[in-house]
Each structure stands twice: as structure tokens, then as C-alpha cells.
Design a protein around this motif. Structure first.
Motif, PDB file in Angstrom:
ATOM      1  N   SER A  55       0.852  -1.188   0.000  1.00 18.36           N
ATOM      2  CA  SER A  55       0.000   0.000   0.000  1.00 18.36           C
ATOM      3  C   SER A  55       0.886   1.234   0.000  1.00 18.36           C
ATOM      4  O   SER A  55       2.119   1.133   0.104  1.00 18.36           O
ATOM      5  N   GLU A  56       0.258   2.391  -0.088  1.00 17.34           N
ATOM      6  CA  GLU A  56       1.031   3.630  -0.098  1.00 17.34           C
ATOM      7  C   GLU A  56       1.776   3.824   1.218  1.00 17.34           C
ATOM      8  O   GLU A  56       2.864   4.410   1.251  1.00 17.34           O
ATOM      9  N   SER A  57       1.191   3.357   2.309  1.00 16.37           N
ATOM     10  CA  SER A  57       1.852   3.525   3.612  1.00 16.37           C
ATOM     11  C   SER A  57       2.817   2.395   3.935  1.00 16.37           C
ATOM     12  O   SER A  57       3.705   2.540   4.785  1.00 16.37           O
ATOM     13  N   LEU A  58       2.651   1.260   3.249  1.00 15.76           N
ATOM     14  CA  LEU A  58       3.505   0.110   3.525  1.00 15.76           C
ATOM     15  C   LEU A  58       3.877  -0.585   2.210  1.00 15.76           C
ATOM     16  O   LEU A  58       3.294  -1.598   1.834  1.00 15.76           O
ATOM     17  N   PRO A  59       4.841  -0.027   1.479  1.00 12.63           N
ATOM     18  CA  PRO A  59       5.208  -0.606   0.182  1.00 12.63           C
ATOM     19  C   PRO A  59       5.976  -1.904   0.340  1.00 12.63           C
ATOM     20  O   PRO A  59       6.502  -2.236   1.392  1.00 12.63           O
ATOM     21  N   THR A  60       5.997  -2.637  -0.803  1.00 14.76           N
ATOM     22  CA  THR A  60       6.838  -3.831  -0.910  1.00 14.76           C
ATOM     23  C   THR A  60       8.099  -3.453  -1.689  1.00 14.76           C
ATOM     24  O   THR A  60       8.019  -2.751  -2.693  1.00 14.76           O
ATOM     25  N   PHE A  61       9.252  -3.923  -1.213  1.00 15.56           N
ATOM     26  CA  PHE A  61      10.514  -3.603  -1.883  1.00 15.56           C
ATOM     27  C   PHE A  61      10.995  -4.833  -2.661  1.00 15.56           C
ATOM     28  O   PHE A  61      11.039  -5.949  -2.127  1.00 15.56           O
ATOM     29  N   LEU A  62      11.322  -4.579  -3.958  1.00 17.83           N
ATOM     30  CA  LEU A  62      11.781  -5.661  -4.822  1.00 17.83           C
ATOM     31  C   LEU A  62      13.109  -5.270  -5.463  1.00 17.83           C
ATOM     32  O   LEU A  62      13.392  -4.086  -5.686  1.00 17.83           O
ATOM     33  N   ILE A  64      13.189  -1.205  -6.216  1.00 16.23           N
ATOM     34  CA  ILE A  64      11.944  -0.472  -6.476  1.00 16.23           C
ATOM     35  C   ILE A  64      10.999  -0.694  -5.304  1.00 16.23           C
ATOM     36  O   ILE A  64      11.040  -1.730  -4.629  1.00 16.23           O
ATOM     37  N   ALA A  65      10.159   0.322  -5.057  1.00 17.03           N
ATOM     38  CA  ALA A  65       9.119   0.229  -4.034  1.00 17.03           C
ATOM     39  C   ALA A  65       7.771   0.112  -4.735  1.00 17.03           C
ATOM     40  O   ALA A  65       7.434   0.945  -5.582  1.00 17.03           O
ATOM     41  N   VAL A  66       7.010  -0.917  -4.384  1.00 16.27           N
ATOM     42  CA  VAL A  66       5.704  -1.155  -4.991  1.00 16.27           C
ATOM     43  C   VAL A  66       4.619  -0.742  -4.007  1.00 16.27           C
ATOM     44  O   VAL A  66       4.580  -1.245  -2.874  1.00 16.27           O
ATOM     45  N   TYR A  67       3.721   0.195  -4.449  1.00 14.42           N
ATOM     46  CA  TYR A  67       2.722   0.763  -3.549  1.00 14.42           C
ATOM     47  C   TYR A  67       1.311   0.228  -3.791  1.00 14.42           C
ATOM     48  O   TYR A  67       0.360   0.742  -3.212  1.00 14.42           O
ATOM     49  N   MET A 103       1.631  -7.605 -13.823  1.00 14.34           N
ATOM     50  CA  MET A 103       2.345  -6.351 -14.045  1.00 14.34           C
ATOM     51  C   MET A 103       1.833  -5.300 -13.069  1.00 14.34           C
ATOM     52  O   MET A 103       0.627  -5.190 -12.843  1.00 14.34           O
ATOM     53  N   VAL A 104       2.749  -4.525 -12.500  1.00 20.27           N
ATOM     54  CA  VAL A 104       2.392  -3.369 -11.679  1.00 20.27           C
ATOM     55  C   VAL A 104       2.618  -2.128 -12.532  1.00 20.27           C
ATOM     56  O   VAL A 104       3.722  -1.916 -13.044  1.00 20.27           O
ATOM     57  N   MET A 105       1.581  -1.320 -12.685  1.00 22.91           N
ATOM     58  CA  MET A 105       1.714  -0.108 -13.498  1.00 22.91           C
ATOM     59  C   MET A 105       2.764   0.811 -12.900  1.00 22.91           C
ATOM     60  O   MET A 105       2.921   0.907 -11.672  1.00 22.91           O
ATOM     61  N   ILE A 106       3.457   1.506 -13.799  1.00 22.14           N
ATOM     62  CA  ILE A 106       4.581   2.340 -13.386  1.00 22.14           C
ATOM     63  C   ILE A 106       4.154   3.431 -12.408  1.00 22.14           C
ATOM     64  O   ILE A 106       4.948   3.893 -11.578  1.00 22.14           O
ATOM     65  N   GLU A 107       2.865   3.845 -12.475  1.00 25.69           N
ATOM     66  CA  GLU A 107       2.367   4.877 -11.563  1.00 25.69           C
ATOM     67  C   GLU A 107       2.419   4.448 -10.106  1.00 25.69           C
ATOM     68  O   GLU A 107       2.404   5.302  -9.199  1.00 25.69           O
ATOM     69  N   TYR A 108       2.452   3.122  -9.860  1.00 23.58           N
ATOM     70  CA  TYR A 108       2.423   2.609  -8.486  1.00 23.58           C
ATOM     71  C   TYR A 108       3.780   2.077  -8.042  1.00 23.58           C
ATOM     72  O   TYR A 108       3.868   1.315  -7.074  1.00 23.58           O
TER      73      TYR A 108
END
Length: 409
Positions: A72-79, A130-133, A116-121
Motif C-alpha cells: 500500500s502507499e503507507s507500507l510498500p513492498t521492496f523488490l 523499487i518500491a511497490v505501492y 504487471m504493476v503499473m509504473i504509476e504505483y
């Protein structure tokens, strides 16, 4: 000459089906680049899968969906970033837990990725992380191999008129040359001692030819080829020679004028004089256009239409277009219909199928249907009309406020 037994519109079409049975068009092979508007002469099947590899439908990062659960925006996943996939090249990377790869829209999906995660997130923290929100589900943002079209899947049916999107699909499916029906050949003849070419100066009593141009344009609009246009005086021998010539080089001959019962109305006699079975319809229970002639000479359909432009156009749409579609084995024509409320009483002719020209006006979020009237010789009636209402032969007109279907021109 008297009119033969007057047939209904449906009876006329049944007779046409019978008398024109066995008449067909030749076929030809063409490149799909020339196929717009042509009619497929056979069923077509995909020669390859579409897409031919799993690919991204968004601009972003290929991942294993389970790695993003809870992000989420407050708790991203790092890859960890494992490079990029270039457009037009195979993906060399393999996705494993904790990894992500940048893939542009349309790029090949790396092995192991299922979303796929859109680049906006996604935020790039450095060159390696990268951080995934936003969490994604399996299958999100991707298209699997063959998901759009499977090899061997039917893509175009026989009788389909090809649209731009059909041609694009054929290219994608590996089909580049197709078999289509040859265009039906139409010869247009206008008869009358009073007719002159539109460019000529008229004398009192003379009329500039309208029908040759109108009917030829209607033939072109129905995917036909106009192979001849001519004006002929009201003379049996002249008309006989002209129709005979037209029959030799066309699939459909359209003669406007001379279809009624006056002493100069010789179209039916001419058709009968040229071969069997000759005229099988002379008179249809329709308004306008009752003195309609339909015949067959050899393998050519011959129509005698009223001389008045509005009547000629209506009969052309109802019967000539019917045989043109039949020759091309076109899929059943879908008329474009708008539903509206009639704002006036419309009278019908008892025992006749009536075609009433109308205009449309949008009012209070609904269509108001307004009948327009004019003599059958007034070409402006057709140019002013947005469409027409079909009143069945057993229908007693239309009442003001009644809901109606308008067939758009």
C-alpha cells in the motif's frame, strides 16, 4: 398492357429467391490491403496465435503477484530490479520471488512473472531497488500467449463485409491473401424522350437526368461495380438493343422509367423479348413504386423501376439491394433503426406496404419523428429525409404519439 397480379413485398422476395436460385458471382484472390468493403467468399481461420508470446498490456514492472500482497502507499513492498525488457526483443530475465523487471507496454513478459504493476504505483529508489505501492492479482496487466486468438480459430465468416478492424485481425492472424466475391456488375439505363444529360441546356418539356446518377451511386454504395450508364429514348428497338447489350456485360440491369402501363411503357415487353424466363413480377403492393418490374434473362437480373426519383430509390433499396446482397452471399443486412415518437398521424394505403419519409428531432431526451411529404418526382424529399417508416400492408396507418421504428437512410 395491364399490370400482372400485384404481389406483396414478401411474396416478391420469395419469387426472387426462386427465380434467381443458382445465380452466383465468381471469386478472386486479393491482398488484404485491398480488402476493405469486400465480401469474404469463404470462412477464414487464424494461422497463428495472437499474441504469439505472453506480453504486458501496461507500462510497468513484471512481478510475481504474491510478492505484492499487502502493499500500500503507507507500507510498500521492496523488490530487487533485474533490468529491462526491450521492445521487439525476447525477455532474457527470469522472475523469482523478490525480483521485478521493467517491461514497456507490449513487451514480452519474462518467465516466472504472472502480473504487471503499473509504473504509476512504483518508485525507483536506486538502480537496484523499487518500491511497490499497490498489490496486484495474478493475470493483471498481462495477456497470455493465444489469449486473444487461438490458431485455427474462425476469424471471418463467409459473407462478411470486411471492415478496417477485420483487416487488422487478419494481419495479426497471419492471413494476407483472401478469397472474395467479385463485385456484382450493374448497368443503369434511364428511359424517356424527355431526358437530357444534366450538362445540357433544357427546352421546355425536357428534364435533366437524375436517376442514372442516383441509382449508380446507390450501386457503388452496395459494393457493386457500375459497368454502364446510358439514356435511351422511348423506342422499343432502341431499348431492346440497349438492354441486350447491358445483359451481356452485367449481373444486374436497372431500367428506370417505362415500367407502368402507358403506350410508351415498353420495359416489360423488352425484357420478355430477350429470353426466358423473362418478367415474373409486374406490380408490387408497395407505395411508392407499385409498377415495379422484375425479370431474369439468362443469368442476369433485370429490374424495371418507376421513373420518378423517389419511387425509383425506394424500389432500388427494397429489391435491387436485396439481389445484390444475395449475389454476394452477404450476411443478413442489419438496418440501422432509431426508435421515436411520431408527432403526426400518418395515413397508409390499404393493401400496400407504405414507405413514409421522415425527419428526426431530439426533444426532451427522445427522438420525435416528423413525416415529410412531397411528390414522387421531388428528389429533394430524399435529401431532406433522415430515414423512413415502413408501414405494413395490413397496418392502418400510424397515430400521433405512437412509437415507431425509423430506418435510417
Amino acid at each position: 398492357m395491364k399490370l400482372l397480379k400485384v404481389d406483396s413485398v414478401e411474396e416478391t422476395k420469395r419469387k426472387m429467391d426462386h427465380y434467381f436460385e443458382g445465380i452466383s458471382l465468381d471469386v478472386e484472390w486479393i491482398d488484404i490491403a485491398q480488402a476493405l468493403g469486400r465480401i469474404a467468399a469463404e470462412n477464414l481461420y487464424a494461422q497463428r496465435e495472437v499474441p504469439e508470446f505472453p506480453r504486458s498490456t501496461v507500462d510497468g514492472y513484471a512481478v510475481m503477484a504474491k510478492d505484492t500482497y499487502g502493499a500500500s502507499e503507507s507500507l510498500p513492498t521492496f523488490l530487487q530490479l533485474e533490468g529491462n525488457v526491450e521492445m521487439g526483443e525476447a525477455a532474457a530475465q527470469k522472475i523469482v520471488p523478490g525480483k521485478g523487471v521493467y517491461v514497456p507496454t507490449g513487451g514480452m513478459l519474462p518467465n516466472g512473472a504472472d502480473a504487471m504493476v503499473m509504473i504509476e504505483y512504483v518508485e525507483s529508489l536506486d538502480g537496484d531497488t523499487i518500491a511497490v505501492y499497490k498489490a496486484v492479482a495474478p493475470g493483471e496487466g498481462i495477456m497470455q500467449q493465444g489469449e486473444d486468438i487461438q490458431k485455427g480459430e474462425p476469424v471471418v465468416a463467409k459473407g462478411k463485409k470486411l471492415k478496417p478492424q477485420d483487416i487488422g485481425m487478419l494481419a495479426a492472424a497471419g492471413i494476407f491473401s483472401i478469397k472474395v466475391f467479385k463485385k456484382p456488375r450493374v448497368f443503369v439505363i434511364s428511359t424517356g424522350d424527355e431526358l437530357v444529360h444534366p450538362k445540357e441546356e433544357t427546352k421546355l418539356g425536357q428534364v435533366r437526368d437524375i436517376n442514372t446518377y442516383t441509382l449508380s451511386a446507390m450501386a457503388l454504395a452496395c459494393n457493386a461495380e457500375v459497368v454502364g450508364q446510358v439514356i435511351v429514348r422511348d423506342d422499343f428497338q432502341l431499348l431492346q438493343n440497349t438492354v441486350k447489350h447491358a445483359i451481356e456485360k452485367s449481373d444486374v440491369v436497372v431500367v428506370s422509367g417505362g415500367s407502368s402501363v402507358g403506350k410508351k411503357d415498353v420495359t416489360a415487353k423488352v425484357i420478355d423479348s430477350l429470353g426466358e424466363p423473362g418478367v415474373f413480377i409486374h406490380g408490387v403492393a408497395v407505395k411508392p413504386g407499385k409498377p415495379t418490374i422484375i425479370g431474369r434473362v439468362g443469368d442476369t437480373a433485370v429490374f424495371g423501376l418507376p421513373g420518378h426519383p423517389v419511387s425509383a430509390m425506394i424500389i432500388y433499396k427494397v429489391f435491387v439491394e436485396y439481389i445484390l446482397r444475395r449475389l454476394q452471399q452477404l450476411e443478413e443486412a442489419q438496418e440501422v433503426v432509431i426508435y421515436g415518437i411520431c408527432d403526426a398521424n400518418i395515413h397508409s394505403s390499404p393493401g400496400k406496404e407504405t414507405y413514409q419519409m421522415v425527419q428526426l428531432e431530439e426533444r426532451d431526451h427522445q427522438w420525435i419523428v416528423k413525416p415529410i411529404y412531397g411528390k414522387s418526382g421531388a428528389i429533394s424529399l430524399m435529401t431532406k429525409a433522415h430515414g423512413y417508416i415502413k408501414i405494413r400492408e395490413n397496418q392502418e396507418g400510424i397515430h400521433k404519439g405512437e412509437g415507431v421504428e425509423v430506418i435510417l437512410l
